[in-house]
Design a protein around this motif. Structure first.
Motif, short mmCIF file in Angstrom:
data_model
loop_
_atom_site.label_atom_id
_atom_site.label_comp_id
_atom_site.label_asym_id
_atom_site.label_seq_id
_atom_site.Cartn_x
_atom_site.Cartn_y
_atom_site.Cartn_z
N GLU A 37 0.81 -1.14 -0.12
CA GLU A 37 0.00 0.23 -0.21
C GLU A 37 1.05 1.06 0.03
OE1 GLU A 37 -3.71 0.19 -0.31
OE2 GLU A 37 -3.14 -2.04 -0.73
N ASN A 40 0.72 2.99 -3.24
CA ASN A 40 -0.34 4.31 -3.37
C ASN A 40 -0.49 5.03 -2.35
OD1 ASN A 40 -1.38 2.02 -5.31
ND2 ASN A 40 -2.39 0.78 -3.97
N ARG A 41 -0.44 5.31 -1.01
CA ARG A 41 -0.21 6.00 -0.51
C ARG A 41 0.48 7.36 -1.39
NH1 ARG A 41 -2.17 5.97 4.41
NH2 ARG A 41 -4.00 4.66 4.26
N ASP A 43 1.24 7.82 -3.87
CA ASP A 43 0.82 8.37 -4.98
C ASP A 43 -1.18 9.82 -4.52
OD1 ASP A 43 1.69 7.69 -7.54
OD2 ASP A 43 0.58 5.65 -7.54
N GLU A 44 -0.88 9.79 -3.99
CA GLU A 44 -2.34 10.11 -2.74
C GLU A 44 -1.56 11.96 -2.34
OE1 GLU A 44 -4.57 7.89 -0.04
OE2 GLU A 44 -5.07 6.75 -1.94
N GLU A 45 -0.68 11.02 -1.61
CA GLU A 45 0.13 13.05 -1.39
C GLU A 45 1.28 12.43 -0.65
OE1 GLU A 45 -0.20 15.89 2.61
OE2 GLU A 45 -1.38 14.21 1.93
N SER A 175 -2.43 17.72 -8.57
CA SER A 175 -3.75 18.26 -8.79
C SER A 175 -4.36 18.39 -7.49
CB SER A 175 -4.02 15.98 -8.58
OG SER A 175 -4.10 16.06 -7.32
N ALA A 177 -6.75 17.42 -6.00
CA ALA A 177 -7.29 16.31 -5.00
C ALA A 177 -6.02 16.82 -3.78
CB ALA A 177 -7.94 15.13 -5.52
N GLN A 178 -4.49 16.40 -4.65
CA GLN A 178 -3.44 16.74 -3.37
C GLN A 178 -3.90 18.18 -2.86
OE1 GLN A 178 -0.65 16.15 -6.22
NE2 GLN A 178 -0.08 14.23 -5.71
N ASP A 181 -5.95 18.17 0.31
CA ASP A 181 -5.34 17.04 0.82
C ASP A 181 -4.64 18.33 2.11
OD1 ASP A 181 -7.22 15.18 0.65
OD2 ASP A 181 -5.58 13.99 -0.18
N ARG A 186 -7.64 16.26 4.76
CA ARG A 186 -7.86 15.25 3.72
C ARG A 186 -9.27 15.01 4.53
NH1 ARG A 186 -4.12 10.33 3.95
NH2 ARG A 186 -3.74 11.46 2.41
#
Length: 232
Positions: A37, A40-41, A43-45, A175, A177-178, A181, A186
């Protein structure tokens, strides 16, 4: 904005200990329990520093570190490896995989925090300074002031946080979204188009007069801060 540390560790009692002490030391903390994981995390932030256990389920911390160093967008992420494997050959393998520091278990929590801060000072000196300067723009974290070419720039609290995040990640495409957050949090119930509204306000304030635009719009991707050249 406190330094953001992502903890990748599957021992729940240790995770609780780390979360409590790192938050008390002024870090913003998030955790993952599975090596698969971690990417993936990221990539989110993207965190300011990754605290990575070697013995993670599914994908080992050593392999995660190798994957991080192979990806251009993560290559400069500071990584501190935390593991029970304390033999010299294991430390060498961890450092060769791309870790910036290697902390064997058991460890002193105070020493760990000191080593995290030392890595941040070495790799991300901006986080250890009270000013961020890029070209003709200077952001003073203590006085909460912004200057461009010697002239004061008046920003609201949200625009100040936006500019700070941009200046801490110059040239990186972020982005909506970034940005939500990082700047709003978040769990904030804010629509992505709100980012555009505050970007327009930030541009109007920072790019007053004939000053070149320092916020680049990247179609279908987000925004990037392009540091201006210092005049004179």
């Amino acid at each position: 904005m406190n330094p953001y540390v992502l903890i990748a560790e599957d021992e729940e009692s240790l995770v609780e200990l780390l979360e409590y002490n790192l938050r008390a030391a002024g870090f913003r903390v998030d955790t993952v329990l599975d090596g698969g994981e971690v990417m993936n995390r990221l990539d989110e932030e993207l965190p300011d520093i990754l605290l990575l256990d070697w013995m993670l389920p599914n994908v080992s911390g050593l392999e995660v570190c190798r994957q991080i160093r192979r990806k251009v967008e993560f290559r400069n992420l500071p990584v501190v490896m935390l593991t029970a494997r304390g033999a010299e050959e294991d430390r060498i393998r961890g450092l060769d995989a791309g870790a910036d520091d290697y902390v064997p278990k058991p460890f002193s929590i105070n020493e760990l925090i000191a080593r995290l801060r030392a890595v941040l000072r070495r790799v991300r000196p901006i986080l250890a300074d009270q000013r961020i300067v890029h070209g003709s723009i200077e952001l003073d974290l203590t006085a909460h002031k912004v200057m461009r070419e010697g002239e004061a720039v008046h920003l609201g609290p949200t625009e100040f946080r936006l500019l700070r995040h941009f200046m801490e990640h110059p040239g990186r495409v972020l982005s909506r979204a970034q940005l939500l957050d990082a700047v709003w949090g978040r769990d904030a119930e804010v629509e992505e188009r709100t980012v555009d509204v505050h970007i327009r306000r930030l541009r109007k304030a920072v790019n007053a007069g004939d000053a070149p635009d320092v916020i680049r719009t990247v179609r279908s991707a987000g925004y990037a801060f392009e540091p201006p050249r210092a005049e004179g």
